[in-house]
Write a protein that holds these residues in place. Structure first.
Motif, PDB file in Angstrom:
ATOM      1  N   ASN A 183       0.854  -1.183   0.000  1.00  0.00           N
ATOM      2  CA  ASN A 183       0.000   0.000   0.000  1.00  0.00           C
ATOM      3  C   ASN A 183       0.889   1.232   0.000  1.00  0.00           C
ATOM      4  OD1 ASN A 183      -2.403  -1.452   0.121  1.00  0.00           O
ATOM      5  ND2 ASN A 183      -2.356  -1.541   2.347  1.00  0.00           N
ATOM      6  N   LEU A 184       0.435   2.274  -0.688  1.00  0.00           N
ATOM      7  CA  LEU A 184       1.218   3.497  -0.781  1.00  0.00           C
ATOM      8  C   LEU A 184       0.746   4.509   0.252  1.00  0.00           C
ATOM      9  CD1 LEU A 184       1.452   3.690  -4.658  1.00  0.00           C
ATOM     10  CD2 LEU A 184       3.190   2.904  -3.040  1.00  0.00           C
ATOM     11  N   GLU A 185       1.642   5.425   0.571  1.00  0.00           N
ATOM     12  CA  GLU A 185       1.400   6.440   1.597  1.00  0.00           C
ATOM     13  C   GLU A 185       1.626   7.828   1.000  1.00  0.00           C
ATOM     14  OE1 GLU A 185       4.318   5.280   4.463  1.00  0.00           O
ATOM     15  OE2 GLU A 185       3.288   3.401   4.921  1.00  0.00           O
ATOM     16  N   ILE A 186       1.294   8.848   1.775  1.00  0.00           N
ATOM     17  CA  ILE A 186       1.483  10.239   1.336  1.00  0.00           C
ATOM     18  C   ILE A 186       2.918  10.473   0.889  1.00  0.00           C
ATOM     19  CG2 ILE A 186       1.666  12.602   2.225  1.00  0.00           C
ATOM     20  CD1 ILE A 186      -1.120  11.962   1.450  1.00  0.00           C
ATOM     21  N   SER A 187       3.872   9.914   1.584  1.00  0.00           N
ATOM     22  CA  SER A 187       5.283  10.126   1.228  1.00  0.00           C
ATOM     23  C   SER A 187       5.626   9.541  -0.142  1.00  0.00           C
ATOM     24  CB  SER A 187       6.200   9.538   2.304  1.00  0.00           C
ATOM     25  OG  SER A 187       5.980   8.149   2.426  1.00  0.00           O
ATOM     26  N   ASP A 188       4.784   8.669  -0.676  1.00  0.00           N
ATOM     27  CA  ASP A 188       5.006   8.062  -1.993  1.00  0.00           C
ATOM     28  C   ASP A 188       4.487   8.931  -3.147  1.00  0.00           C
ATOM     29  OD1 ASP A 188       6.140   5.436  -1.239  1.00  0.00           O
ATOM     30  OD2 ASP A 188       4.160   5.085  -0.337  1.00  0.00           O
ATOM     31  N   VAL A 189       3.702   9.949  -2.867  1.00  0.00           N
ATOM     32  CA  VAL A 189       3.068  10.744  -3.925  1.00  0.00           C
ATOM     33  C   VAL A 189       4.087  11.311  -4.922  1.00  0.00           C
ATOM     34  CG1 VAL A 189       1.706  12.827  -4.425  1.00  0.00           C
ATOM     35  CG2 VAL A 189       0.906  11.163  -2.719  1.00  0.00           C
ATOM     36  N   PRO A 190       5.200  11.896  -4.487  1.00  0.00           N
ATOM     37  CA  PRO A 190       6.158  12.409  -5.483  1.00  0.00           C
ATOM     38  C   PRO A 190       6.699  11.330  -6.425  1.00  0.00           C
ATOM     39  CG  PRO A 190       6.641  13.328  -3.324  1.00  0.00           C
ATOM     40  CD  PRO A 190       5.596  12.259  -3.119  1.00  0.00           C
ATOM     41  N   VAL A 191       6.939  10.127  -5.920  1.00  0.00           N
ATOM     42  CA  VAL A 191       7.463   9.075  -6.803  1.00  0.00           C
ATOM     43  C   VAL A 191       6.374   8.501  -7.691  1.00  0.00           C
ATOM     44  CG1 VAL A 191       9.493   8.513  -5.411  1.00  0.00           C
ATOM     45  CG2 VAL A 191       7.358   7.301  -5.000  1.00  0.00           C
ATOM     46  N   ILE A 192       5.116   8.549  -7.243  1.00  0.00           N
ATOM     47  CA  ILE A 192       4.003   8.149  -8.113  1.00  0.00           C
ATOM     48  C   ILE A 192       3.926   9.115  -9.297  1.00  0.00           C
ATOM     49  CG2 ILE A 192       1.507   7.846  -8.329  1.00  0.00           C
ATOM     50  CD1 ILE A 192       1.480   7.228  -5.274  1.00  0.00           C
ATOM     51  N   LEU A 193       4.006  10.411  -9.003  1.00  0.00           N
ATOM     52  CA  LEU A 193       3.962  11.416 -10.070  1.00  0.00           C
ATOM     53  C   LEU A 193       5.151  11.271 -11.011  1.00  0.00           C
ATOM     54  CD1 LEU A 193       2.781  14.457  -7.952  1.00  0.00           C
ATOM     55  CD2 LEU A 193       1.491  13.336  -9.792  1.00  0.00           C
ATOM     56  N   GLU A 194       6.314  10.949 -10.475  1.00  0.00           N
ATOM     57  CA  GLU A 194       7.501  10.737 -11.313  1.00  0.00           C
ATOM     58  C   GLU A 194       7.309   9.535 -12.235  1.00  0.00           C
ATOM     59  OE1 GLU A 194      11.845   8.963 -10.478  1.00  0.00           O
ATOM     60  OE2 GLU A 194      11.328  10.699  -9.231  1.00  0.00           O
ATOM     61  N   LEU A 195       6.790   8.421 -11.705  1.00  0.00           N
ATOM     62  CA  LEU A 195       6.516   7.241 -12.527  1.00  0.00           C
ATOM     63  C   LEU A 195       5.480   7.576 -13.594  1.00  0.00           C
ATOM     64  CD1 LEU A 195       6.690   4.202 -13.232  1.00  0.00           C
ATOM     65  CD2 LEU A 195       4.953   3.813 -11.459  1.00  0.00           C
ATOM     66  N   GLN A 196       4.417   8.256 -13.206  1.00  0.00           N
ATOM     67  CA  GLN A 196       3.386   8.643 -14.165  1.00  0.00           C
ATOM     68  C   GLN A 196       3.992   9.456 -15.304  1.00  0.00           C
ATOM     69  OE1 GLN A 196      -0.828  10.121 -13.164  1.00  0.00           O
ATOM     70  NE2 GLN A 196       0.345  12.003 -13.349  1.00  0.00           N
ATOM     71  N   ASP A 197       4.849  10.409 -14.975  1.00  0.00           N
ATOM     72  CA  ASP A 197       5.498  11.228 -16.009  1.00  0.00           C
ATOM     73  C   ASP A 197       6.381  10.387 -16.922  1.00  0.00           C
ATOM     74  OD1 ASP A 197       4.261  13.516 -15.115  1.00  0.00           O
ATOM     75  OD2 ASP A 197       5.996  14.233 -13.971  1.00  0.00           O
TER      76      ASP A 197
ATOM     77  N   ILE B  12       8.214   1.014  -9.480  1.00  0.00           N
ATOM     78  CA  ILE B  12       8.220   0.596 -10.886  1.00  0.00           C
ATOM     79  C   ILE B  12       6.818   0.349 -11.435  1.00  0.00           C
ATOM     80  CG2 ILE B  12      10.550  -0.343 -10.764  1.00  0.00           C
ATOM     81  CD1 ILE B  12       8.885  -3.160 -10.904  1.00  0.00           C
ATOM     82  N   ALA B  13       5.813   0.293 -10.546  1.00  0.00           N
ATOM     83  CA  ALA B  13       4.434   0.085 -11.003  1.00  0.00           C
ATOM     84  C   ALA B  13       3.479   0.599  -9.938  1.00  0.00           C
ATOM     85  CB  ALA B  13       4.167  -1.386 -11.298  1.00  0.00           C
ATOM     86  N   PHE B  14       2.331   1.070 -10.409  1.00  0.00           N
ATOM     87  CA  PHE B  14       1.339   1.704  -9.539  1.00  0.00           C
ATOM     88  C   PHE B  14      -0.051   1.359 -10.038  1.00  0.00           C
ATOM     89  CE2 PHE B  14      -1.452   5.508  -9.516  1.00  0.00           C
ATOM     90  CZ  PHE B  14      -1.699   5.602  -8.159  1.00  0.00           C
ATOM     91  N   ARG B  15      -0.974   1.110  -9.108  1.00  0.00           N
ATOM     92  CA  ARG B  15      -2.376   0.875  -9.449  1.00  0.00           C
ATOM     93  C   ARG B  15      -3.223   1.584  -8.414  1.00  0.00           C
ATOM     94  NH1 ARG B  15      -6.130   0.000 -13.107  1.00  0.00           N
ATOM     95  NH2 ARG B  15      -6.095  -2.160 -13.696  1.00  0.00           N
ATOM     96  N   ALA B  16      -4.270   2.252  -8.875  1.00  0.00           N
ATOM     97  CA  ALA B  16      -5.190   2.939  -7.970  1.00  0.00           C
ATOM     98  C   ALA B  16      -6.612   2.524  -8.286  1.00  0.00           C
ATOM     99  CB  ALA B  16      -5.048   4.447  -8.115  1.00  0.00           C
ATOM    100  N   GLY B  17      -7.460   2.694  -7.309  1.00  0.00           N
ATOM    101  CA  GLY B  17      -8.865   2.415  -7.498  1.00  0.00           C
ATOM    102  C   GLY B  17      -9.682   3.065  -6.408  1.00  0.00           C
ATOM    103  N   CYS B  18     -10.990   3.189  -6.674  1.00  0.00           N
ATOM    104  CA  CYS B  18     -11.849   3.891  -5.723  1.00  0.00           C
ATOM    105  C   CYS B  18     -13.215   3.214  -5.602  1.00  0.00           C
ATOM    106  CB  CYS B  18     -12.002   5.352  -6.128  1.00  0.00           C
ATOM    107  SG  CYS B  18     -12.708   5.598  -7.763  1.00  0.00           S
ATOM    108  N   PHE B  19     -13.851   3.514  -4.472  1.00  0.00           N
ATOM    109  CA  PHE B  19     -15.180   2.998  -4.160  1.00  0.00           C
ATOM    110  C   PHE B  19     -16.264   4.052  -4.384  1.00  0.00           C
ATOM    111  CE2 PHE B  19     -12.078   0.929  -1.379  1.00  0.00           C
ATOM    112  CZ  PHE B  19     -12.271  -0.395  -1.735  1.00  0.00           C
TER     113      PHE B  19
END
Length: 184
Positions: free
Chosen positions: A22-36, A76-83
């Motif tokens: 599971n990802l945390e707030i501190s992971d947000v910058p690296v999520i954005l970097e991977l997305q880019d 190296i990989a990210f997946r998100a989802g919502c309810f």
């Protein structure tokens, strides 16, 4: 609940250990970097509906799901989802009333570093999401995929998702197949 496994780095051919967590707030910058990295990696940008920083922070802080695959300290990989939420409601309105009456989950974002494609990470992440949802009693899943993103279309179909609609979504800016999987 973390998962640990092994995958291949395509360029080097070496097997590497990974951690899915599971990802945390501190992971947000690296999520954005991977997305880019993914969005500028030679794909048509219309294939992706990018997350904004605030949106990711809300996603990670909420009861929704945001998971990632790390090798050492690199995402190296990210997946998100919502309810729930705006995108969730848009999908429900397209699919019809019967989905308003049951708990559902929308898998609405996946990014995989090109050096690790071919390891079925989209599938691993999606299955992990569905397993997390099982504990919440959710048996109905949605996924949206650009019609020309053949690897993602094939991946989602291989998990038993069925195409239900082809629709312009997200304020009419993104053409998507809407896939549904209903477990008994």
């Amino acid at each position: 609940m973390n998962q640990i496994g092994k995958i291949f780095h395509l360029r080097s051919g070496l097997e590497k250990d990974y951690t899915l967590r599971n990802l945390e707030i501190s992971d947000v910058p690296v999520i954005l970097e991977l997305q880019d990295r993914v969005m500028t990696g030679g794909f048509d940008p219309r294939w992706f509906y990018p997350f904004g920083e605030q949106e990711l922070m809300e996603l990670v802080e909420s009861d929704n799901i945001a998971i990632g695959v790390y090798i050492e300290e690199k995402l190296i990989a990210f997946r998100a989802g919502c309810f729930s939420g705006r995108e969730f409601e848009e999908i429900i309105s397209v699919l019809g009333e019967k989905y308003k009456e049951r708990p559902c989950f929308l898998m609405n974002g996946v990014f995989v570093d090109k050096a690790y494609r071919g390891n079925h990470l989209q599938r691993k992440l999606s299955e992990y999401c569905m397993e997390l949802c099982r504990g919440k009693g959710i048996q109905t899943f949605f996924s949206v995929v650009h019609p020309h993103n053949i690897p993602s279309v094939q991946s989602i179909k291989s998990m038993g998702f069925e195409e239900r609609k082809r629709q312009m979504l997200f304020d009419g800016n993104y053409e998507r197949f809407i896939f549904v999987k209903e477990r008994n």
